[in-house]
Design an enzyme around this catalytic site. Structure first.
Site, PDB file in Angstrom:
ATOM      1  N   THR A  62       0.806  -1.232   0.000  1.00  0.00           N
ATOM      2  CA  THR A  62       0.000   0.000   0.000  1.00  0.00           C
ATOM      3  C   THR A  62       0.837   1.280   0.000  1.00  0.00           C
ATOM      4  O   THR A  62       0.307   2.351  -0.274  1.00  0.00           O
ATOM      5  CB  THR A  62      -0.933   0.032   1.230  1.00  0.00           C
ATOM      6  OG1 THR A  62      -0.122  -0.094   2.405  1.00  0.00           O
ATOM      7  CG2 THR A  62      -1.947  -1.082   1.174  1.00  0.00           C
ATOM      8  N   GLY A  63       2.125   1.177   0.293  1.00  0.00           N
ATOM      9  CA  GLY A  63       2.988   2.362   0.324  1.00  0.00           C
ATOM     10  C   GLY A  63       3.376   2.822  -1.077  1.00  0.00           C
ATOM     11  O   GLY A  63       2.998   2.217  -2.079  1.00  0.00           O
ATOM     12  N   THR A 118      12.327   5.733  -7.972  1.00  0.00           N
ATOM     13  CA  THR A 118      11.362   4.693  -7.595  1.00  0.00           C
ATOM     14  C   THR A 118      11.266   3.590  -8.652  1.00  0.00           C
ATOM     15  O   THR A 118      10.677   2.560  -8.381  1.00  0.00           O
ATOM     16  CB  THR A 118       9.950   5.274  -7.311  1.00  0.00           C
ATOM     17  OG1 THR A 118       9.437   5.853  -8.515  1.00  0.00           O
ATOM     18  CG2 THR A 118      10.004   6.311  -6.202  1.00  0.00           C
ATOM     19  N   CYS A 132      18.311   4.005  -3.360  1.00  0.00           N
ATOM     20  CA  CYS A 132      18.021   4.579  -4.676  1.00  0.00           C
ATOM     21  C   CYS A 132      19.157   5.461  -5.212  1.00  0.00           C
ATOM     22  O   CYS A 132      19.531   5.385  -6.381  1.00  0.00           O
ATOM     23  CB  CYS A 132      16.724   5.387  -4.632  1.00  0.00           C
ATOM     24  SG  CYS A 132      16.596   6.528  -3.251  1.00  0.00           S
ATOM     25  N   HIS A 181      16.523  11.326  -9.002  1.00  0.00           N
ATOM     26  CA  HIS A 181      17.607  11.894  -8.206  1.00  0.00           C
ATOM     27  C   HIS A 181      18.730  12.338  -9.149  1.00  0.00           C
ATOM     28  O   HIS A 181      19.114  11.607 -10.065  1.00  0.00           O
ATOM     29  CB  HIS A 181      18.176  10.850  -7.243  1.00  0.00           C
ATOM     30  CG  HIS A 181      17.241  10.461  -6.135  1.00  0.00           C
ATOM     31  ND1 HIS A 181      16.079  11.137  -5.862  1.00  0.00           N
ATOM     32  CD2 HIS A 181      17.321   9.461  -5.206  1.00  0.00           C
ATOM     33  CE1 HIS A 181      15.482  10.564  -4.820  1.00  0.00           C
ATOM     34  NE2 HIS A 181      16.207   9.552  -4.415  1.00  0.00           N
ATOM     35  N   GLN A 204      17.904  15.210  -4.388  1.00  0.00           N
ATOM     36  CA  GLN A 204      16.997  14.083  -4.409  1.00  0.00           C
ATOM     37  C   GLN A 204      15.517  14.484  -4.444  1.00  0.00           C
ATOM     38  O   GLN A 204      15.103  15.443  -3.815  1.00  0.00           O
ATOM     39  CB  GLN A 204      17.284  13.198  -3.197  1.00  0.00           C
ATOM     40  CG  GLN A 204      18.709  12.668  -3.211  1.00  0.00           C
ATOM     41  CD  GLN A 204      19.015  11.668  -2.102  1.00  0.00           C
ATOM     42  OE1 GLN A 204      20.107  11.680  -1.565  1.00  0.00           O
ATOM     43  NE2 GLN A 204      18.089  10.803  -1.775  1.00  0.00           N
ATOM     44  N   VAL A 232       6.309   2.844  -2.675  1.00  0.00           N
ATOM     45  CA  VAL A 232       7.112   1.893  -3.450  1.00  0.00           C
ATOM     46  C   VAL A 232       6.282   0.648  -3.754  1.00  0.00           C
ATOM     47  O   VAL A 232       6.352   0.095  -4.855  1.00  0.00           O
ATOM     48  CB  VAL A 232       8.431   1.542  -2.721  1.00  0.00           C
ATOM     49  CG1 VAL A 232       9.148   0.389  -3.421  1.00  0.00           C
ATOM     50  CG2 VAL A 232       9.335   2.774  -2.651  1.00  0.00           C
ATOM     51  N   SER A 256       9.803  11.892  -3.858  1.00  0.00           N
ATOM     52  CA  SER A 256       9.198  10.559  -3.812  1.00  0.00           C
ATOM     53  C   SER A 256      10.099   9.560  -3.102  1.00  0.00           C
ATOM     54  O   SER A 256       9.638   8.512  -2.668  1.00  0.00           O
ATOM     55  CB  SER A 256       8.858  10.062  -5.217  1.00  0.00           C
ATOM     56  OG  SER A 256      10.020   9.953  -6.005  1.00  0.00           O
ATOM     57  N   GLY A 257      11.378   9.900  -2.961  1.00  0.00           N
ATOM     58  CA  GLY A 257      12.293   9.031  -2.219  1.00  0.00           C
ATOM     59  C   GLY A 257      11.942   8.906  -0.758  1.00  0.00           C
ATOM     60  O   GLY A 257      12.378   7.970  -0.084  1.00  0.00           O
ATOM     61  N   ARG A 279      20.706  -5.230   4.127  1.00  0.00           N
ATOM     62  CA  ARG A 279      21.678  -4.833   3.106  1.00  0.00           C
ATOM     63  C   ARG A 279      23.130  -4.985   3.518  1.00  0.00           C
ATOM     64  O   ARG A 279      23.993  -5.189   2.665  1.00  0.00           O
ATOM     65  CB  ARG A 279      21.477  -3.359   2.745  1.00  0.00           C
ATOM     66  CG  ARG A 279      20.484  -3.112   1.670  1.00  0.00           C
ATOM     67  CD  ARG A 279      20.471  -1.632   1.316  1.00  0.00           C
ATOM     68  NE  ARG A 279      19.175  -1.253   0.773  1.00  0.00           N
ATOM     69  CZ  ARG A 279      18.656  -0.039   0.839  1.00  0.00           C
ATOM     70  NH1 ARG A 279      19.322   0.939   1.442  1.00  0.00           N
ATOM     71  NH2 ARG A 279      17.487   0.217   0.324  1.00  0.00           N
TER      72      ARG A 279
END
Lengths: 352, 352, 352, 352
Positions: free
Chosen positions: C14-15, C329, C150, C243, C177, C17, C180-181, C111
């Protein structure tokens, strides 16, 4: 002769409008900030820490360290400014009024109560007579005076001079409203950057209702709303401060464009209002350029306390079209409430 | 069976709308770009050099090297699209029409001539009958068909279904227009960043005039404009593409909101228009969310060829209020002109 | 021969991304969306209701009605995409990996673990060998593959070709940037409209760390990070998507500008990566205009899966300066994770 | 005692920077506007008509009616401020200097001549000694003093205190520059709305060259430029006013972050500069918040005459990183030139 400033408190001091109150009252000739109050989340912290300052500049150094109080009605002040959200305001403002404080509210909580004056000093200072009834019926030793919605402020200040001269009957008002009207964090940048949002909850109803209240009259101690049919379209646009309003207005007596311009330009409130510290030299500034007023270029005119009106021209459907810009957080919020407070002092409702 | 594409030329190919034509025609099923033409300043140069490309992406590689021609009417094409400025268009378009070309113009130069059809295919394809008279009276072997102003396109596409069903009589239209409508370089960023400019030269007059033309009818070969009183307020806002229009509409027969929504949703142009390559599945897309349509989120619906309408609700003054978004450089400019060209082919006015 | 698509689930659907995943997977040739999952707040509701759609267009109609599941690892899928926030991802992604799912994560939670491959297929597909160790040591029947931050994606895709050819030693990376990030609601418009915020929490550390990981090598099954000294400056600017990164780069062997450009232009990943459905024809597109790349004009090149590099020029301090734009994105989030998933299929780590 | 103000003229008074001069000089304690001059196109018209006013507010009423003069060096003034474009400035400024005027120039035309002082009063007031040589060698009865490029002003004011204390050797400067830096109409909104343009013609060279000049020293009447290696990356961003600059700085002697902050905070120019009417209380204001300075919130600090520096932190590659904001049209243009003029008066180069 020594002059003692009147101690005031700001309720909701950490929000965007609260910050405007802090900024405007920092060097006020009549008022001094005696207390900053906010919700539980902020209470007990130094103001600089409790508050994410979002307007230009910084809070005055002496205020940065001041400890934020909670919303209990025991502040060392005579008059309180409320920048509370509507849902909180209903209870807290009543508590303060009951405890004897004069409450100048920017919230919508009491705006529509028939015994609460909704006031723009240049327009309807006479509505303050409702205070007597309010105190009597509610048994409050203090009282509440409300300021109108920011957009409505711009509309009513434009229509009042015209209504007095020609009789306003019908209005279509389409607004292009700044993001600061939604507070902080308010509008998400993902929603508004390079975009228009053609909806602001409750705004159109407020415009339609409050304009009639502000242009209404008092008869036998009762407010009679003006009978103006208003159709509002509210939009959010990517502008920081300053609401723009496109108006089509129908009059009872049809004025020429030049007559309407003259009436707007000449308008003044009652003499005692003209002398208030925050009253602008002219409530309405008329622009003659073809592409003005514009929010970024005109919102700050006369310290953001006047509305700018331009493009006065005939309307194929009603009588005249025009464009108004009002600074929504100055005249339309904190500045308007402070002017109301000054009026209360000038008319003896509040004394040092 | 082999199908031969119709060779077309683009006049004013280096400007912002010209670029949209180049982009949209790059892979068109019926048309192929045979010539790019522009003013003296650009003529003789490779397109990539003559043109500062301002829309996303790049021109197709094979076009980048194509030499831009001047505006002499001897291009190897049957049909020409004109994205010329109005002052140049008056002469150049006439030259092309006289020389036998079918001219699909996006300029305002000929829009108001009684023998030039101003067409949105789903609305008034029948206006093409004016072509006969145009050729006859002017002695042209070709002809001109005009597309309307971008904002008017959005208004007329919204009103037509409602007019057909309920009779539109009065309209207040307040626009919030994207910067791309002013071409390139167009609006200075110092004028529009974080600002609103409440004036666009000539726009309000175009809206008031062209809407009545588009909704007019043909009787005995003559166009009768619709008798709708329209009051327009045109504003520029910091939006890239997509014009938003707030409408208050008064009807002859008062529909319920649900009826109006149903009529908008069901609207379709004539059957042969529905099958055109650039025709959207629905000319009008109705949004049910409280805060839509929005230009950034809705302009590209159905390849930017449909208008999005939302917030259909009652109007205290007229009958209904609503909000429309139209992609100004797609449906409102290049895309609209291409759809007109497709209609000309479908109805036999242009042949390969 | 019938081809069966691989069923996939989206965690955090739902977010902002998550919505990009939904959009990109709607017509994917290899994958089909079998489940949409999100936090308790959304679970149990139809997707259209649980999700405020913030990207252009609408979710596919068949998905709008799909009921959102909670984050329990029992979805009818083989592979899951995680768009979860980092704090939730740590536990949920482990649960899914333990339960046998291949997890392609866009979160930062895993990560930096030495047994979790952080992968950009064109750069370091060989890092997938870490999966074996990961499953063995953790006792998971599934596994996690991470996508990088990103901004780092844009930097690493620019540096890798140059590093392979000339040896990158030192980098100053200053980012501009897009909003939307930060997801939705993310950045408040009051903070970013007409403004720059020169700080993004954690971003500079991620850039410095992940770039060295991505350009590192595998020796004896262990990842050796590249020894590049990176100084990052992260800024938020009022741009919707894309970006921009200004780079000063110092090399071991000093290339001429033309050599660097040639190397960037020619770069290709391994042959099996080039054939993946979401792989762009060129990972790096070199622009020769003096004022490109620009985020609004270049972010969508090759479906937003390539980075655009321009202004390659000498650096008075290090060796070369250049500017990179990456769609944050698409390539930098959902698109990058989907490309990783395609690589997993191509190399046999996931089977239908 | 009567004090007579010094009459000044503004060359290029109708442009964006010229308007800033008009605004700042309207109530200046030492100077009064005696003449407004501009190119042939504007000469002979009333100022209000010749000038499209693009900054907030309006020109003072008495100036609106003043007739704009042409650029002939016979104005009733002692000192002239030049806001001319570089190509015009070369000739016109020489004419005025030859005719005996003190010229405070904001143009780049003479900035790089070895006998023209390029001055920021707090940094290098001693460079004024070059005036003697300039008059002698050129045979001028007047002289030219230049102000630096707007961005360089911000960089040099940040570096000077640090250079004096620790020795600056290497700098990477990445700029995020406001649109007002390009004048009016300047940047097209189609180029910058929701976008970044990573190129400003000539800007990087100016930064690299002028910073070394400003931080240079005078030896035996000759300017020795500082030997600092500077790598600049210039970007345009959608911000109205206020340039943001990200700096990585390498020092000869490595300071701790706290030492650098203390040095920046404590910096003051020579005592006679501190008392000038337009000199800010502190040339450098250090912000301690993690996300400041920001152009919209910090550009106006101390009337836009101080730079704001924040995020002072270590740099993995050089020594320290930091962020500076400078108001480009106040300190970086008109305000800087006026401060230079005040210095000329204070040091006796100009007398009433």
């Amino acid at each position: 002769m020594t002059f003692r400033k009147i101690p005031v408190a700001i309720l909701g001091a950490t929000g965007a409008v609260g910050q405007r109150f802090v900024h405007l009252l920092a060097h006020h000739p009549w008022f001094e900030i005696a207390a900053l109050a906010a919700s539980e989340r902020s209470a007990g912290k130094p103001y600089a820490e409790a508050c994410k300052w979002v307007i230009p500049g910084d809070p005055a150094p002496e205020l940065q360290a001041q400890i934020v109080r909670d919303l209990t009605p025991d502040v060392p002040a005579t008059l309180v400014f409320s920048a509370l959200p509507a849902n909180v305001a209903r209870e807290v403002e009543a508590d303060f009024a009951a405890a004897g404080y004069a409450v100048c509210s920017n919230a919508s909580a009491y705006r529509y109560d028939p015994d609460v004056p909704l006031v723009i000093p240049e327009l309807n200072a006479d509505h303050l007579v409702l205070i007597g009834r309010q105190r009597r019926e509610r048994g409050w030793s203090g009282f509440i005076v409300a300021s109108p919605n920011c957009t409505t402020t711009g509309i009513a200040m434009t229509l009042k001079p015209l209504d007095a001269a020609f009789g306003v009957r019908k209005v279509v008002a389409t607004t292009l409203q700044a993001i600061s009207g939604a507070g902080y964090p308010g509008v998400a940048s993902l929603d508004i950057l390079g975009n228009v949002v053609p909806f602001i909850p409750g705004e159109e109803e407020k415009i339609q209702k409050e304009t009639c209240q502000l242009l209404g009259s008092i008869a036998a101690g009762v407010r009679q709303d003006a009978e103006i049919v208003i159709s509002a379209h509210a939009n959010r646009v990517p502008v920081l401060d300053g609401h723009t309003i496109c108006l089509s207005v129908g009059f009872e007596q049809v004025p020429a464009v030049a007559e309407a311009v003259a009436v707007l330009h000449a308008y003044q409130g009652p003499p005692d209002v003209q002398g208030l510290p925050s009253a602008p030299q002219h409530p309405v500034v008329v622009r003659s350029e073809p592409d003005r007023p514009q929010p970024r270029r005109d919102r700050d005119i006369l310290d953001g306390m006047a509305v700018s009106v331009g493009r006065v021209r005939s309307c194929p459907l009603l009588t005249l079209r025009m464009v108004t810009v009002v600074h929504n957080t100055l005249r339309g919020a904190a500045g308007g409430a402070i002017l109301n407070a000054e009026l209360l002092v000038a008319r003896g409702f509040v004394t040092a």
